[in-house]
Scaffold this active site. Structure first.
Site: not given
Length: 424
Positions: A350-351, A378, A324, A281-282, A244, A284
């Site tokens: 188309c959004e 990600y 996000y 557990e890295p 994290g 990012r």
């Protein structure tokens, strides 16, 4: 000129480079949208964790959900890493890259029975169990298979990591882990189950964390539990402290990996737990700043309220801004003279939510290439085929060498497994 994030992404004169490879040249050779990664940046990131843990019994398990491309996994295998996986598909992917299953941790709240059987057959190191029902099912699956599942409980310490609610995982209201108050009872139950061997404890409180305080608070709660569990005669061999750690997208100042690890190890030692094996557990922090997404400017569309820079990358290629509200740097791959104009950088999907960046000052023209920075984590791993858009190609760079590590999808591949209805 070096940009925020990785020192391996920088301007030389008017041209943006990843290591010694010019991005306009890579875009011309491979097309766009195109992900480009610095292998050196990944290697140096994992080395910082390894230096901090030198002399300790430890395992760094790359959280492969951040970026699961085979060449990325291969880079971390070569660096001696294990892996944190969250699905049977990720297990197959990491084995295809050549990983040792005895260095694989299986996390996730919704493991199916088939995924459990598959992981037991492969011989994974440990299951990070996230609920009491999962524990009972794993016991039954392991017993039926004539095998033993090594487990740690993922405990939920109810610690606020101070991050986006979608990537917070350590609060009572999150779906992850066993409640802190239930953990001792669940450990005692686990010790009675056939096919289960209790080996450790796991805690992961969120992603893109930029402060050491939540880590230390969570660690203290985990060590309290270790002492309470062992007071009942059980033995926990390892501490899995999750990952994290945040990265720099704009002006964030997360702690360096070695500084964070030093603080955690000091607290572990001070409380008399220095003899235990340590897992991290890295995800990012190992890959995020190593990657960029290169896209071509298709049209510049002026408007009364907004100017739009329409590019050929879209929310299906890069979901983080839409999902996000994430801010990611956007820069030209070749600098131009002239005053910049403020644009919303948007894609063809188309959004109205299809945007990569809002209110960005850019001096660009149609046909230019732009780069979205810090796009190693990600991004490609969350890519989709929405609007029947093929996924981007990927390139890995090391020095002046560049390898195509994923071919661009073809439209025909998107419906290869589909079937028309029979005539009539």
């Amino acid at each position: 000129m070096t940009l925020p994030g990785s020192p391996h992404v920088a301007y030389r004169g008017d041209t943006l480079f990843v290591e010694d490879c010019a991005l306009p040249e890579l875009a011309a050779r491979h097309g766009t949208p195109l992900y480009v990664y610095s292998q050196t940046a990944m290697q140096q990131s994992v080395s910082a964790w390894q230096r901090a843990l030198a002399g300790r019994d430890h395992l760094i398990c790359y959280a492969m959900k951040a970026n699961s491309s085979l060449a990325v996994l291969q880079t971390f295998i070569d660096a001696g890493c294990g892996f944190d996986i969250v699905s049977g598909g990720e297990l197959q992917r990491v084995l295809a890259a050549g990983a040792d299953p005895a260095k694989v941790l299986f996390s996730g709240v919704g493991k199916t029975r088939e995924e459990m059987r598959e992981a037991l057959r492969a011989g994974v190191l440990c299951f990070n169990v996230e609920s009491e029902p999962e524990l009972d099912v794993l016991s039954a699956v392991a017993s039926d298979s004539g095998q033993t599942a090594r487990i740690s409980l993922r405990v939920n310490p109810d610690v606020d990591a101070g991050t986006h609610p979608y990537i917070s995982t350590g609060l009572k209201g999150n779906k992850f882990g066993v409640a802190h108050e239930r953990a001792v009872a669940v450990y005692r139950h686990a010790a009675t189950l056939p096919g289960i061997e209790v080996v450790g404890i796991d805690c992961h409180i969120g992603s893109q964390i930029t402060d050491t305080g939540p880590y230390l608070n969570a660690l203290d709660r985990v060590l309290d539990l270790v002492e309470a569990v062992e007071a009942h005669g059980l033995r926990l061999h390892h501490l899995d402290l999750g990952g994290g750690l945040g990265i720099t997208y704009t002006d964030e100042t997360p702690p360096a990996a070695d500084a964070l690890v030093a603080l955690l190890l000091a607290r572990i030692d001070a409380r008399g737990h220095g003899h235990r094996r340590i897992f991290f557990e890295p995800g990012r922090s190992l890959v995020g700043n190593a990657g960029v997404l290169v896209s071509e400017v298709l049209y510049l569309k002026p408007g009364e309220a907004k100017n739009f820079c329409i590019v050929d990358a879209a929310m299906n290629d890069l979901m983080r801004p839409a999902m996000y509200d994430a801010w990611m740097g956007i820069v030209p791959c070749r600098l131009r003279d002239g005053a910049p104009v403020t644009y919303d950088v948007v894609g063809p999907v188309c959004e109205s939510g299809d945007w990569l960046g809002r209110d960005r000052a850019l001096a660009v023209q149609a046909g230019d290439a732009i780069a979205v920075l810090s796009a190693g984590a990600y991004c490609m791993s969350m890519a989709s085929n929405y609007n029947s858009r093929p996924r981007a190609a990927e390139v890995m760079v090391s020095g002046n060498r560049a390898w195509l590590i994923r071919e661009r999808e073809q439209a025909s591949e998107l419906f290869r497994g589909e079937h028309l209805l029979p005539p009539g």
